[in-house]
Design a protein around this motif. Sequence first.
Motif, short mmCIF file in Angstrom:
data_model
loop_
_atom_site.label_atom_id
_atom_site.label_comp_id
_atom_site.label_asym_id
_atom_site.label_seq_id
_atom_site.Cartn_x
_atom_site.Cartn_y
_atom_site.Cartn_z
N ASP A 103 2.04 17.86 4.42
CA ASP A 103 0.95 17.59 5.35
C ASP A 103 1.53 17.44 6.77
OD1 ASP A 103 -1.31 16.87 6.67
OD2 ASP A 103 -1.71 15.03 5.52
N ILE A 104 1.18 18.36 7.68
CA ILE A 104 1.75 18.35 9.03
C ILE A 104 1.33 17.10 9.79
CG2 ILE A 104 1.79 19.57 11.22
CD1 ILE A 104 1.54 22.16 9.75
N VAL A 105 0.07 16.67 9.62
CA VAL A 105 -0.40 15.48 10.32
C VAL A 105 0.42 14.27 9.89
CG1 VAL A 105 -2.38 13.98 10.73
CG2 VAL A 105 -2.71 16.46 10.57
N GLN A 106 0.64 14.15 8.59
CA GLN A 106 1.42 13.02 8.09
C GLN A 106 2.85 13.09 8.59
OE1 GLN A 106 0.92 12.20 3.90
NE2 GLN A 106 3.02 11.40 3.73
N LYS A 107 3.43 14.30 8.64
CA LYS A 107 4.78 14.45 9.16
C LYS A 107 4.87 13.96 10.61
CE LYS A 107 6.72 18.25 6.46
NZ LYS A 107 7.98 17.56 6.10
N LYS A 108 3.90 14.32 11.43
CA LYS A 108 3.92 13.89 12.84
C LYS A 108 3.89 12.38 12.95
CE LYS A 108 1.81 18.00 14.93
NZ LYS A 108 0.67 18.51 15.73
N LEU A 109 3.01 11.73 12.15
CA LEU A 109 2.91 10.27 12.21
C LEU A 109 4.21 9.60 11.77
CD1 LEU A 109 -0.69 9.85 10.72
CD2 LEU A 109 -0.01 9.60 13.11
N VAL A 110 4.79 10.12 10.70
CA VAL A 110 6.02 9.52 10.19
C VAL A 110 7.16 9.72 11.19
CG1 VAL A 110 7.74 9.63 8.36
CG2 VAL A 110 5.31 9.75 7.79
N TYR A 111 7.24 10.91 11.81
CA TYR A 111 8.31 11.17 12.77
C TYR A 111 8.20 10.25 13.99
CZ TYR A 111 9.66 15.34 10.14
OH TYR A 111 10.10 16.20 9.17
N VAL A 112 6.98 9.94 14.41
CA VAL A 112 6.80 9.01 15.53
C VAL A 112 7.38 7.66 15.17
CG1 VAL A 112 5.08 7.74 16.87
CG2 VAL A 112 4.80 10.19 16.50
N ARG B 87 -2.40 8.97 3.97
CA ARG B 87 -2.38 9.25 5.40
C ARG B 87 -3.04 8.12 6.18
NH1 ARG B 87 -5.67 14.29 7.72
NH2 ARG B 87 -4.29 15.46 6.32
N ASN B 88 -4.14 7.57 5.68
CA ASN B 88 -4.82 6.48 6.38
C ASN B 88 -3.95 5.22 6.43
OD1 ASN B 88 -7.09 8.05 6.84
ND2 ASN B 88 -8.15 7.35 4.98
N ALA C 231 0.83 -1.21 0.00
CA ALA C 231 0.00 0.00 0.00
C ALA C 231 0.86 1.26 0.00
CB ALA C 231 -0.94 -0.01 1.19
N LEU C 232 1.94 1.26 0.79
CA LEU C 232 2.80 2.44 0.86
C LEU C 232 3.57 2.66 -0.45
CD1 LEU C 232 4.27 2.05 4.47
CD2 LEU C 232 2.64 3.77 3.70
N SER C 233 3.84 1.58 -1.18
CA SER C 233 4.58 1.70 -2.45
C SER C 233 3.67 1.89 -3.66
CB SER C 233 5.43 0.43 -2.66
OG SER C 233 6.30 0.23 -1.57
N GLN D 290 -0.22 6.82 -3.11
CA GLN D 290 0.60 8.01 -2.86
C GLN D 290 0.00 9.26 -3.50
OE1 GLN D 290 4.51 7.08 -4.29
NE2 GLN D 290 4.90 5.50 -2.72
N ALA D 291 -0.69 9.09 -4.58
CA ALA D 291 -1.31 10.25 -5.25
C ALA D 291 -2.50 10.77 -4.47
CB ALA D 291 -1.72 9.87 -6.67
N ASP D 292 -3.17 9.90 -3.74
CA ASP D 292 -4.33 10.31 -2.93
C ASP D 292 -3.83 10.58 -1.51
OD1 ASP D 292 -6.70 10.69 -1.62
OD2 ASP D 292 -7.72 8.97 -2.53
N HIS D 293 -3.75 11.84 -1.12
CA HIS D 293 -3.19 12.20 0.19
C HIS D 293 -3.98 11.60 1.34
CE1 HIS D 293 -0.24 14.90 -1.56
NE2 HIS D 293 -1.20 15.54 -2.23
#
Length: 851
Positions: free
Chosen positions: A61-70, A30-31, A16-18, A23-26
């Motif tokens: 996307d700030i929300v996505q950045k927070k999730l990835v940083y965690v 994110r989900n 799914a991540l690849s 990836q085109a659908d933000h």
Amino acid sequence: MPYLGGEHTVRELRRALSNPNVQADHLRYRNTIHRVIRVMSQGQDVSGLYSEMVKACATVDIVQKKLVYVFLCSYASLNPELSLLVINTLRKDCSDHNPMVRSLALRNMCNLRLPGLSQYVQQPLTVGLKDKAACVRRVAVLGWAKIHTLQPNTEIDVAVVNELYGLLRDPDPVVMVNCLRALEEILQEEGGVAINKPIAHHLLNRLKLCDVWGQSEVLAVLQRYRPRSEDELFDILSLLDPALLSHHAPVMAATLRLFLSLCSTLPAVCMSALERARGPLLAAAGSTSRELRYAALCHIQLLLRSEPGLMGEHYKRFFCGYAEPPYIKQNKMQVLVELVNDDNVAMVLDELRGYCTDVNTETSQTAISAIGSIGRSYTDRCLAILTGLLGLKQEHITSAVLQTLRDLVWVCPQCGDAVCSALEGWEDNLQDSQGRGALLWLLGVYGDRVSGAPYLLEDCIDGVRSEVSAEVKTELLTATLRLFLSRPAETQDMMGRLLVYCIEEEVDMCVRDQALLYYRLLHCGIEEVRRVLQGGRRSDPSLGPLIGRPPEPISQWASSFNTLEPLTLGASTVGNSDPATPKPSTLTPNTMTSTPGDPHLPDCSSGALSLSVSPALIPEEFERLWLQLEKGACLEVFVACPVPRCSPESLQVALQLVNIQTLAFTPPNTHPWRVYLYTHTSHFSTKTPHTLILAELLHTGGEGEGEKEGEGEEEGEGEKEGEGEREGEGEGEGEKEGEGEKEGEGEEEGEGEKEGKKEGEGEGEREGEGEKEGEEEGEGEGEGEREGEGEREEEGEGEKEGEGEKEGEEEGEKEEGLLVVMRQHPGDETALRGFLSVLTTVLHTLSTHTA
């Protein structure tokens, strides 16, 4: 239990991540990242997705950045090489126009915890200290503290430290508090942040702008600042006064501690501060949070050590609620014991009596022990309650009551008759070993007044084979032998059976050795047994004035206020609710002084001294330290105090009440008489606040050494004279006493030194007495020579010539007294003198009451 998935789940998430469509659908992307975080939080190992998540951090996307940083911070240590790929993205985000993105990037860059990370992080952190956004400055300040924690051996640049000092005046209060915390950690080896007058006043003026934890941090740092004048001190107190009434318990406690620290030389101001903090403390003690309630109760107990009447009017606030946990109930009962007075004793005892039947056995036993503690002052009322509880016939209550009665009669011997009446007709068979031990102790001490004592002991002896507790067996041996002394006809047979079993069949070596000791002691005769077991009373009414605890100076415990120390003390008090256990005793040398004008007692007026018997010393450790400190800090003082005529047990109890532990002593009326003691001192006004003191009391007075002194004399009558001389005089003292002989009359040796100079009589008086009397009756016309001088006798009585006396022998015999030898580690003369003041007061008190 939720299904955590497995390798199939990880493969599905990787696809799914690849997937380019995802990836085109933000939103879908994110989900999917949400699903990864959810699986990670459930315990599934998703570290295999690290490379895909690294790619996902390049987004706006700030929300996505927070999730990835965690995710990246969680698995960075497992993938250090891939984690370095994130550094460029994070450094780029540190220059983003959005302050939230900049702060988020700085925070997570410091959280990666990778080796060699500091070379990438220092430049963004330095820039962050000057950022316009307060949230970025907050993160940058804490980032430097994290870097120092990760690499403690790396020195922080002086320019950075100066920048942090400058940020103490930042308009944002959170940045100011973060700078304090960061400087405390970075400058820990140098003593923390330096607080001068401008910084201190700036922090005080900004105090009200900080949140609760920020105020607590500021107040803790200000503990190190000392005002330079009294006007400045009162200006600071005026700024702190509103925080003293704060409804936030941490702020109030930190403020009160700072008040007590600043006003250590102003007791009236300290008492006023305690009274103002009474309301917030009572509110915290009634908080809905159990943890806060417990902490408040422990700190209230600390305050009551200096001001027992502080909470007296509010004693009902410490009555226990039904639903409260046991540890809070027990703490409240300890507070109630401190608040008892003539006005509320009836209500407090009635309340405690209700707690004695609590369903929780620990609470019940604590309530009974609390009644025993109050019984020291209100004996009759407490004895009536305790004896009434015996009628309930409940195992844990009966056991606790017996232990309390044993401890109570130890210090209040006048209670003996009431205890004996309660033991009449005893029929209960206790299962608790501590309760059985207390019962046996009472039967041994008061068995002559309890008619059924032999029968109770016989039941215990018959069941000794099934007894598992060695303590009960040793107590049974002692109680049986004591009862044999007062009631031999009823006890002889069962005592023989007990000794046979303990010597021949008992497997516990302690019990067997004690039985052998008693068996061999019986062979020495009944009088010797009586002298050993009943050499003195087990308790002495003369100890009454020493019972209790005088109010402690506030400076004694002020440094431990608002720390974890009161909580640990509260836990130990709850765990050991024995009323006879000596409470921590803090004595001020000024309040316990020896005889006025005593030239032998050093001055001790330099502050409060706290004594403690813990940690305990075993005899082997005491001997090792005594020999080790023989050449160290040592003080020998002659105390003009007669030897206490009380029993060794009474002396031991009296010293324990002031927290001086007796380790060994010789029997009374033996010479030389020695007692070995130790204690731990706390004296916070010196450079060495904690000191171990070892002491020896020595008295060499008595009879029986005169023969040794007369052995060097050639005249037979001189030997008779020497037999009456004081023990402890050196060889040759008999010759010195003979220096006053009359020419040609062959007078007996020592007549020139006798008190009163009686003519022609060989009374063998003490040498120092003759020194004081001088030359009166012409028996040799006063040959009393100075100390240490060797004299030649004038007439040929066959005496040796020129025997030199040791200097100081005569002074030691002029008046009765004790030699106190003290050794300590580490060296602290103030602690030695304070200990000597306390010890001398106890000895004078015992000597006065037993004279």
